[in-house]
Design a protein around this motif. Structure first.
Motif, PDB file in Angstrom:
ATOM      1  N   LYS A 149      -0.019  -4.721   6.552  1.00 31.79           N
ATOM      2  CA  LYS A 149      -0.167  -6.117   6.136  1.00 31.79           C
ATOM      3  C   LYS A 149      -0.498  -6.216   4.651  1.00 31.79           C
ATOM      4  N   ALA A 150      -1.353  -5.319   4.165  1.00 31.24           N
ATOM      5  CA  ALA A 150      -1.726  -5.324   2.748  1.00 31.24           C
ATOM      6  C   ALA A 150      -0.531  -4.965   1.868  1.00 31.24           C
ATOM      7  N   ILE A 151       0.251  -3.962   2.278  1.00 31.94           N
ATOM      8  CA  ILE A 151       1.430  -3.579   1.497  1.00 31.94           C
ATOM      9  C   ILE A 151       2.438  -4.726   1.449  1.00 31.94           C
ATOM     10  N   LYS A 152       2.638  -5.373   2.569  1.00 32.34           N
ATOM     11  CA  LYS A 152       3.576  -6.508   2.606  1.00 32.34           C
ATOM     12  C   LYS A 152       3.078  -7.643   1.711  1.00 32.34           C
ATOM     13  N   LYS A 153       1.776  -7.888   1.731  1.00 27.71           N
ATOM     14  CA  LYS A 153       1.232  -8.955   0.884  1.00 27.71           C
ATOM     15  C   LYS A 153       1.401  -8.616  -0.593  1.00 27.71           C
ATOM     16  N   ALA A 154       1.216  -7.356  -0.949  1.00 25.29           N
ATOM     17  CA  ALA A 154       1.406  -6.941  -2.338  1.00 25.29           C
ATOM     18  C   ALA A 154       2.858  -7.146  -2.768  1.00 25.29           C
ATOM     19  N   PHE A 155       3.798  -6.781  -1.902  1.00 23.60           N
ATOM     20  CA  PHE A 155       5.211  -6.988  -2.218  1.00 23.60           C
ATOM     21  C   PHE A 155       5.529  -8.476  -2.367  1.00 23.60           C
ATOM     22  N   GLN A 156       4.956  -9.296  -1.505  1.00 25.63           N
ATOM     23  CA  GLN A 156       5.197 -10.737  -1.599  1.00 25.63           C
ATOM     24  C   GLN A 156       4.587 -11.294  -2.872  1.00 25.63           C
ATOM     25  N   THR A 157       3.451 -10.757  -3.286  1.00 23.68           N
ATOM     26  CA  THR A 157       2.821 -11.183  -4.543  1.00 23.68           C
ATOM     27  C   THR A 157       3.753 -10.929  -5.712  1.00 23.68           C
ATOM     28  N   GLN A 158       4.448  -9.799  -5.691  1.00 23.72           N
ATOM     29  CA  GLN A 158       5.419  -9.529  -6.759  1.00 23.72           C
ATOM     30  C   GLN A 158       6.602 -10.483  -6.683  1.00 23.72           C
ATOM     31  N   ILE A 159       7.110 -10.722  -5.499  1.00 23.95           N
ATOM     32  CA  ILE A 159       8.231 -11.649  -5.346  1.00 23.95           C
ATOM     33  C   ILE A 159       7.875 -13.020  -5.911  1.00 23.95           C
ATOM     34  N   ASP A 160       6.642 -13.442  -5.691  1.00 22.46           N
ATOM     35  CA  ASP A 160       6.198 -14.762  -6.161  1.00 22.46           C
ATOM     36  C   ASP A 160       5.820 -14.761  -7.636  1.00 22.46           C
ATOM     37  N   GLY A 161       5.901 -13.614  -8.291  1.00 21.24           N
ATOM     38  CA  GLY A 161       5.619 -13.548  -9.728  1.00 21.24           C
ATOM     39  C   GLY A 161       4.171 -13.781 -10.075  1.00 21.24           C
ATOM     40  N   ALA A 162       3.261 -13.383  -9.183  1.00 22.27           N
ATOM     41  CA  ALA A 162       1.850 -13.710  -9.389  1.00 22.27           C
ATOM     42  C   ALA A 162       1.103 -12.718 -10.271  1.00 22.27           C
ATOM     43  N   GLY A 163       1.653 -11.514 -10.473  1.00 20.29           N
ATOM     44  CA  GLY A 163       0.974 -10.537 -11.312  1.00 20.29           C
ATOM     45  C   GLY A 163       0.855  -9.184 -10.648  1.00 20.29           C
ATOM     46  N   TYR A 164       0.010  -8.356 -11.204  1.00 23.70           N
ATOM     47  CA  TYR A 164      -0.150  -6.961 -10.788  1.00 23.70           C
ATOM     48  C   TYR A 164      -0.852  -6.865  -9.439  1.00 23.70           C
ATOM     49  N   SER A 165      -0.370  -5.961  -8.591  1.00 21.50           N
ATOM     50  CA  SER A 165      -1.008  -5.712  -7.297  1.00 21.50           C
ATOM     51  C   SER A 165      -1.207  -4.217  -7.090  1.00 21.50           C
ATOM     52  N   LEU A 166      -2.295  -3.870  -6.408  1.00 24.66           N
ATOM     53  CA  LEU A 166      -2.545  -2.482  -6.045  1.00 24.66           C
ATOM     54  C   LEU A 166      -3.128  -2.436  -4.639  1.00 24.66           C
ATOM     55  N   VAL A 167      -2.574  -1.558  -3.820  1.00 24.05           N
ATOM     56  CA  VAL A 167      -3.124  -1.283  -2.497  1.00 24.05           C
ATOM     57  C   VAL A 167      -3.620   0.154  -2.501  1.00 24.05           C
ATOM     58  N   GLU A 168      -4.914   0.326  -2.355  1.00 25.31           N
ATOM     59  CA  GLU A 168      -5.514   1.656  -2.300  1.00 25.31           C
ATOM     60  C   GLU A 168      -5.645   2.086  -0.848  1.00 25.31           C
ATOM     61  N   VAL A 169      -5.162   3.276  -0.540  1.00 18.37           N
ATOM     62  CA  VAL A 169      -5.259   3.819   0.813  1.00 18.37           C
ATOM     63  C   VAL A 169      -6.228   4.999   0.783  1.00 18.37           C
ATOM     64  N   VAL A 170      -7.378   4.848   1.410  1.00 15.77           N
ATOM     65  CA  VAL A 170      -8.313   5.964   1.536  1.00 15.77           C
ATOM     66  C   VAL A 170      -7.716   6.943   2.544  1.00 15.77           C
ATOM     67  N   ALA A 171      -7.504   8.177   2.113  1.00 14.01           N
ATOM     68  CA  ALA A 171      -6.670   9.102   2.877  1.00 14.01           C
ATOM     69  C   ALA A 171      -7.365  10.446   3.084  1.00 14.01           C
ATOM     70  N   THR A 172      -6.693  11.307   3.842  1.00 15.45           N
ATOM     71  CA  THR A 172      -7.207  12.636   4.146  1.00 15.45           C
ATOM     72  C   THR A 172      -6.407  13.714   3.424  1.00 15.45           C
ATOM     73  N   CYS A 173      -7.033  14.876   3.269  1.00 17.01           N
ATOM     74  CA  CYS A 173      -6.341  16.062   2.756  1.00 17.01           C
ATOM     75  C   CYS A 173      -6.918  17.279   3.483  1.00 17.01           C
ATOM     76  N   PRO A 174      -6.534  17.465   4.756  1.00 20.46           N
ATOM     77  CA  PRO A 174      -7.146  18.530   5.562  1.00 20.46           C
ATOM     78  C   PRO A 174      -7.048  19.915   4.939  1.00 20.46           C
ATOM     79  N   THR A 175      -5.908  20.229   4.336  1.00 18.92           N
ATOM     80  CA  THR A 175      -5.705  21.573   3.792  1.00 18.92           C
ATOM     81  C   THR A 175      -6.704  21.881   2.691  1.00 18.92           C
ATOM     82  N   ASN A 176      -6.806  20.991   1.705  1.00 20.89           N
ATOM     83  CA  ASN A 176      -7.695  21.256   0.574  1.00 20.89           C
ATOM     84  C   ASN A 176      -9.150  20.942   0.875  1.00 20.89           C
ATOM     85  N   TRP A 177      -9.402  20.174   1.920  1.00 22.47           N
ATOM     86  CA  TRP A 177     -10.775  19.994   2.374  1.00 22.47           C
ATOM     87  C   TRP A 177     -11.226  21.160   3.250  1.00 22.47           C
ATOM     88  N   GLY A 178     -10.270  21.976   3.713  1.00 18.38           N
ATOM     89  CA  GLY A 178     -10.594  23.113   4.566  1.00 18.38           C
ATOM     90  C   GLY A 178     -11.012  22.700   5.962  1.00 18.38           C
TER      91      GLY A 178
END
Length: 305
Positions: free
Chosen positions: A197-226
């Protein structure tokens, strides 16, 4: 054995058409594959497949062009938002987004990231924050948590020497060119739906010419976290989500403004030079929406050197 007839009405789920049949190189438990799927679904559902340009940087997502069947441009390390700026200014009718990790967007690309946001470039950044450098071997990133063990902080991140982690959404929320910021994660079906939903809203924000958008995804890295995939999700919930709280950090349209420029004008309403009076000879005829407290906000014409 007889082939089973596939009926549309029985279809519960299908792989997005834009996701290729190439086998992804991501590690088990990595969040990249899920986010790739969400982006592909959003592009398909919004009918943007033929006009979307993705900018992939150096990092684990360097091969994103192998997995999502749209136009891609490969950027130098950290320079994805600089490239996105050029593409969007030259082809404003296109949907332009970057896909960047924390080592790319908030380390070597800090300048490009902050200034694209400050200028209000009408692009979308999808930002993967797994608190570590992934592809290059697990070094400490600007987002690595205090006391977090990495390859370059074997005794844990020492904040006296390395400083504190950068919270990107909080940092960018103070910039007037930003229209929409949200931090999400993809650790459960509920949160995956919120992320989409957040990604879709960011894309719609661009379509509407409203300005810069960023969606941050807090993610995992099992390999480098060990860790195992299961343990990495538990560690993320226990340690990362308290430090990087989920939620919307800025949404100028939810605040009643048409775009970031209008919100900026209202914020600077008491500054005469930021809000010049209309020129003599009649009212302003520019098409930019007017802020309630501002006589006129004129769009800047980009100068291409």
């Amino acid at each position: 054995m007889a082939e089973v007839e596939k009926k549309t009405e029985n279809l519960v789920y299908a792989k997005p058409k834009l996701i290729t049949d190439n086998v992804m190189h991501y590690c088990p438990g990595c969040s990249h594959g899920t986010v790739h799927k969400l982006i592909a679904e959003v592009i398909e559902e919004m009918g943007l497949a033929e006009k979307t340009v993705g900018i992939s940087p150096v990092g684990c997502s360097v091969f994103a062009y192998n997995y999502i069947d749209i136009d891609w441009i490969e950027a130098a390390h950290g320079r994805a938002l600089a490239v996105a700026t050029a593409v969007k200014r030259l082809y404003p009718q296109n949907m332009v987004f970057t896909y960047q990790g924390d080592g790319d967007l908030s380390a070597i690309g800090t300048a490009e990231s902050i200034h694209a946001a400050a200028r209000g470039e009408n692009v979308v950044a999808v930002y993967i924050n797994n608190a570590i450098y992934g592809m290059t071997g697990g070094q400490m990133a600007p987002t690595s948590l205090p006391h977090q063990v990495t390859q370059t902080s074997p005794y844990g991140r020492d904040t006296d020497a390395a400083g504190f982690p950068i919270r990107v959404c909080e940092l960018l929320s103070s910039l007037d060119g930003v229209a929409y910021l949200e931090r999400v994660t993809a650790d459960s079906p509920k949160n995956v739906r919120k992320a989409k939903k957040a990604i879709k809203k960011a894309f719609q924000t661009q379509i509407d010419g409203a300005g810069y958008s960023l969606v941050e995804v807090v993610a995992t890295c099992p390999t480098n976290w060990g860790m195992t995939p299961q343990d990495s999700f538990a560690w993320m919930r226990e340690n990362m989500l308290p430090y990087y709280p989920l939620g919307v950090y800025k949404d100028v349209r939810a605040d009643g403004f048409a775009n970031a420029a209008e919100a900026a004008a209202a914020r600077a309403a008491d500054c005469p030079i930021a809000n010049p009076a209309p020129t003599e000879g009649g009212p302003c005829t520019c098409s930019t929406p007017k802020a309630t407290l501002s006589p006129c906000v004129r769009p800047m014409t980009p100068v291409i050197m």
